[in-house]
Design an enzyme around this catalytic site. Structure first.
Site, PDB file in Angstrom:
ATOM      1  CE  LYS A  90      -3.901   2.189   0.288  1.00 54.39           C
ATOM      2  NZ  LYS A  90      -3.463   2.885  -0.948  1.00 54.39           N
ATOM      3  CD  GLN A 111       3.351   4.745   2.236  1.00 54.98           C
ATOM      4  OE1 GLN A 111       3.932   5.602   1.590  1.00 54.98           O
ATOM      5  NE2 GLN A 111       2.230   5.006   2.876  1.00 54.98           N
ATOM      6  CE  LYS A 114       4.080   7.582   5.405  1.00 50.94           C
ATOM      7  NZ  LYS A 114       3.767   8.517   4.298  1.00 50.94           N
ATOM      8  CE  LYS A 126       4.763   7.383  -2.297  1.00 52.95           C
ATOM      9  NZ  LYS A 126       4.059   7.916  -1.102  1.00 52.95           N
ATOM     10  N   GLY A 165      -2.748   8.297  -4.306  1.00 50.30           N
ATOM     11  CA  GLY A 165      -2.102   9.521  -4.769  1.00 50.30           C
ATOM     12  C   GLY A 165      -0.841   9.866  -3.993  1.00 50.30           C
ATOM     13  CG  ASP A 166       3.424  10.959  -2.974  1.00 57.34           C
ATOM     14  OD1 ASP A 166       3.317  10.749  -1.758  1.00 57.34           O
ATOM     15  OD2 ASP A 166       4.379  11.594  -3.463  1.00 57.34           O
TER      16      ASP A 166
HETATM   17  P1  NDP Z   1       0.659  17.814  -4.366  1.00 56.04           P
HETATM   18  O1  NDP Z   1       1.112  17.443  -5.723  1.00 56.04           O
HETATM   19  O2  NDP Z   1      -0.791  18.017  -4.116  1.00 56.04           O
HETATM   20  O3  NDP Z   1       1.400  19.128  -3.874  1.00 56.04           O
HETATM   21  C1  NDP Z   1       2.769  19.190  -3.790  1.00 56.04           C
HETATM   22  C2  NDP Z   1       3.180  20.572  -3.331  1.00 56.04           C
HETATM   23  O4  NDP Z   1       4.565  20.565  -3.024  1.00 56.04           O
HETATM   24  C3  NDP Z   1       2.980  21.624  -4.400  1.00 56.04           C
HETATM   25  O5  NDP Z   1       2.700  22.863  -3.807  1.00 56.04           O
HETATM   26  C4  NDP Z   1       4.332  21.632  -5.085  1.00 56.04           C
HETATM   27  O6  NDP Z   1       4.636  22.827  -5.783  1.00 56.04           O
HETATM   28  C5  NDP Z   1       5.262  21.436  -3.930  1.00 56.04           C
HETATM   29  N1  NDP Z   1       6.510  20.789  -4.399  1.00 56.04           N
HETATM   30  C6  NDP Z   1       6.612  19.607  -5.050  1.00 56.04           C
HETATM   31  N2  NDP Z   1       7.887  19.339  -5.373  1.00 56.04           N
HETATM   32  C7  NDP Z   1       8.589  20.389  -4.928  1.00 56.04           C
HETATM   33  C8  NDP Z   1       9.960  20.709  -4.952  1.00 56.04           C
HETATM   34  N3  NDP Z   1      10.865  19.883  -5.543  1.00 56.04           N
HETATM   35  N4  NDP Z   1      10.334  21.874  -4.365  1.00 56.04           N
HETATM   36  C9  NDP Z   1       9.410  22.707  -3.776  1.00 56.04           C
HETATM   37  N5  NDP Z   1       8.102  22.445  -3.740  1.00 56.04           N
HETATM   38  C10 NDP Z   1       7.702  21.320  -4.296  1.00 56.04           C
HETATM   39  O7  NDP Z   1       1.237  16.682  -3.402  1.00 56.04           O
HETATM   40  P2  NDP Z   1       0.804  16.282  -1.924  1.00 56.04           P
HETATM   41  O8  NDP Z   1       0.308  17.476  -1.205  1.00 56.04           O
HETATM   42  O9  NDP Z   1      -0.057  15.085  -2.031  1.00 56.04           O
HETATM   43  O10 NDP Z   1       2.193  15.795  -1.317  1.00 56.04           O
HETATM   44  C11 NDP Z   1       3.057  16.666  -0.597  1.00 56.04           C
HETATM   45  C12 NDP Z   1       3.987  15.851   0.265  1.00 56.04           C
HETATM   46  O11 NDP Z   1       3.223  15.066   1.195  1.00 56.04           O
HETATM   47  C13 NDP Z   1       4.859  14.828  -0.476  1.00 56.04           C
HETATM   48  O12 NDP Z   1       6.093  14.699   0.199  1.00 56.04           O
HETATM   49  C14 NDP Z   1       4.081  13.526  -0.325  1.00 56.04           C
HETATM   50  O13 NDP Z   1       4.923  12.407  -0.459  1.00 56.04           O
HETATM   51  C15 NDP Z   1       3.564  13.694   1.088  1.00 56.04           C
HETATM   52  N6  NDP Z   1       2.411  12.897   1.455  1.00 56.04           N
HETATM   53  C16 NDP Z   1       1.256  12.914   0.727  1.00 56.04           C
HETATM   54  C17 NDP Z   1       0.162  12.189   1.136  1.00 56.04           C
HETATM   55  C18 NDP Z   1      -1.139  12.247   0.427  1.00 56.04           C
HETATM   56  O14 NDP Z   1      -2.098  11.625   0.893  1.00 56.04           O
HETATM   57  N7  NDP Z   1      -1.262  12.961  -0.670  1.00 56.04           N
HETATM   58  C19 NDP Z   1       0.220  11.312   2.311  1.00 56.04           C
HETATM   59  C20 NDP Z   1       1.462  11.402   3.049  1.00 56.04           C
HETATM   60  C21 NDP Z   1       2.501  12.155   2.614  1.00 56.04           C
HETATM   61  P3  NDP Z   1       4.588  22.862  -7.393  1.00 56.04           P
HETATM   62  O15 NDP Z   1       3.143  22.910  -7.746  1.00 56.04           O
HETATM   63  O16 NDP Z   1       5.341  24.092  -7.744  1.00 56.04           O
HETATM   64  O17 NDP Z   1       5.263  21.610  -7.873  1.00 56.04           O
HETATM   65  O1  2IT Z   2       2.997   8.923   1.465  1.00 57.55           O
HETATM   66  C1  2IT Z   2       1.847   8.480   1.661  1.00 57.55           C
HETATM   67  O2  2IT Z   2       1.546   7.927   2.721  1.00 57.55           O
HETATM   68  C2  2IT Z   2       0.851   8.655   0.598  1.00 57.55           C
HETATM   69  N1  2IT Z   2       1.163   9.254  -0.419  1.00 57.55           N
HETATM   70  C3  2IT Z   2      -0.520   8.072   0.761  1.00 57.55           C
HETATM   71  C4  2IT Z   2      -0.524   6.613   0.404  1.00 57.55           C
HETATM   72  C5  2IT Z   2      -1.879   5.954   0.373  1.00 57.55           C
HETATM   73  O3  2IT Z   2      -1.883   4.764   0.010  1.00 57.55           O
HETATM   74  O4  2IT Z   2      -2.893   6.560   0.699  1.00 57.55           O
END
Ligand code: NDP
Ligand code: 2IT
Length: 445
Positions: A90, A111, A114, A126, A165-166
């Protein structure tokens, strides 16, 4: 570090010398496991750590797609199926030009622990691709997702591996991926999470990572006699995690004054107007600098790193790995930061983490603090299996309970095996114990 953990880490560094992010994540984890290894000498004979650091399977594949000009483009796709000791693989899919094997392996490795911390039956995995969704039309994104799934479908399944998603993968992409999986296999099953609400998605999944982060940080603050009330908060990023971290922190009485994207950051001393950010980012897919056109009291500064020079009580990095380096950590400490909650995966470098810990900053590590997203994904899987859907309030209440439970486990493990308040060690150890026990029980597989 015990000889065994050190030997495994040395071997891992040699065999994966060209994978810096993976080595970074593995170094942090293995450096904290000594007390567990000391207590369980049987692990070494069972080759437990050697097995634990090696993915069960790595799939890499070609993703050809046709752009709007009729030109064939080729990207590289990945799925790392890291560990299935406690449940089906997952973990999310990331679409970003920086994606490579090192990044997917570090994310998959994190992961495992986590997912264990959530207390739910999910293993670690992943995936993703170096495809850049930015600037692509909806049709291009759809053709890419269909091509990606045309290979991925044979490796996944509701009881095998359940992606989500991520970065760069939200509701739109999950929809296209799900449609193609269903078309190829004929199966209407919970093979992906983060689905739309009309076809099996869970209420509160969209909010879950950001809300969960704040529930965890709130529990950590309370355990230390503090709270969000009246605090100034900086949230980096402006994507899924950042937006809902902002929403919940505000609800808990804090004021979020800065947010960013990869180009720069906005500072709004009155408190960020989140409705404007949602419209710009979730609806119009625009850059964060557009915010100042709608809110003239705010300022925009080029360069995303500068956000860590904004004075705050609580920092919530919610963008990407290594976004806080030693220099930024020192700037935050100098400005009086009292807590850091990692919404992104591995947003602090090893050096930055050290700066926070040495300064006595309350530090909530990613694999515990951002586990609310995947936990709610597991709740989506449960609802799909039951052919039922729960209300927003039910899911949110379960999420809150899960995050408080994770904090309690992490806090307890820190006290028992390391130092009280060392939540980095606590999270690694609490997560590892369950996985190690399951691996031992299942024999040398
Ligand atoms: P999104 O794609 O929705 O948003 C990502 C954000 O981070 C955007 O504002 C983006 O800016 C910025 N960003 C991405 N890459 C860079 C970079 N190299 N330098 C600076 N800013 C950057 O992703 P999420 O919000 O889903 O994910 C954000 C973080 O959270 C990641 O590390 C992800 O692995 C983690 N995460 C996500 C989960 C989820 O459920 N979605 C769960 C747990 C962790 P820009 O638009 O300019 O690229
Ligand atoms: O980093 C993370 O935990 C995620 N991007 C969410 C993974 C998931 O299976 O919901």
């Amino acid at each position: 570090m015990s000889d065994y953990a050190k030997r495994v880490l040395d071997g891992l560094k040699q065999r994966n010398a060209h994978e810096p992010e993976f080595i970074q994540a593995a170094t942090e984890i293995l450096n904290t496991l000594q007390p567990v290894i000391d207590k369980h000498p049987e692990y070494e004979k069972a080759g437990l750590l050697e097995r634990y650091v090696e993915p069960e399977r790595v799939v890499m594949f070609r993703v050809p797609w046709v752009d709007d000009q009729g030109q064939v483009q080729v990207n590289r796709g990945y799925r790392v199926q890291y560990n299935s000791a406690i449940g089906p693989y997952k973990g999310g899919l990331r679409l970003h030009p920086s994606v490579n094997l090192s990044i997917i392996k570090f994310l998959g490795f994190e992961q495992i622990l986590k997912n264990s911390l959530t207390g739910l039956p999910i293993g670690g995995g992943k995936g993703g691709s170096d495809f850049d969704p930015k600037g692509k039309s909806d049709n291009e994104v759809m053709r890419f997702c269909q091509s990606f799934m045309t290979e991925l479908y044979r490796h996944i399944g509701a009881d095998v591996d359940v992606p989500a998603g991520d970065i760069g993968v939200g509701g739109r992409e999950i929809g296209y991926l799900y449609g193609q999986y269903k078309r190829i296999t004929g199966l209407y099953e919970g093979v992906l999470t983060g689905k739309g609400l009309t076809y099996g998605g869970s209420l509160a999944r969209k909010q879950a990572t950001g809300y969960g982060l704040c529930y965890f940080v709130d529990a950590m603050l309370k355990a230390n006699g503090k709270s969000f009330q009246g605090k100034t908060v900086v949230v980096s990023g402006s994507g899924n995690v950042a937006i809902y971290a902002n929403e919940k922190a505000t609800e808990l009485g804090a004021k979020v004054v800065a947010m960013s994207d990869s180009n720069g950051y906005i500072y709004d001393p009155a408190g960020i107007n989140l409705a404007v950010v949602k419209q710009l980012k979730e609806v119009e897919r625009k850059r964060i600098k557009e915010y100042v056109k709608c809110v003239p009291t705010a300022t925009y500064t080029e360069g995303c790193k500068g956000i860590w020079t904004v004075k705050c009580d609580i920092a919530l990095p919610c963008a990407t790995q290594n976004e806080i380096d030693e220099e930024s950590a020192k700037a935050l400490v100098a400005n009086g930061v009292m807590a850091v909650g990692e919404g992104a995966n591995m947003p602090s470098t090893l050096e930055a983490t050290k700066v926070f810990q040495e300064a006595g900053v309350l530090f909530a590590p990613a694999k515990a603090a951002n586990a609310g997203g995947v936990a709610t994904s597991a709740l989506e899987m449960s609802q799909n299996s039951q052919r039922l859907s729960w209300t927003f309030e039910e899911v949110d209440a379960k999420l809150k309970g899960i995050m408080e439970n994770i904090f309690a486990k992490v806090d307890e493990a820190a006290k028992e095996y390391a130092t009280a308040g060392d939540y980095v060690s606590g999270a690694n150890i609490a997560g590892f114990l369950k996985v190690a026990e399951a691996m031992m029980a299942q024999g040398a597989v």
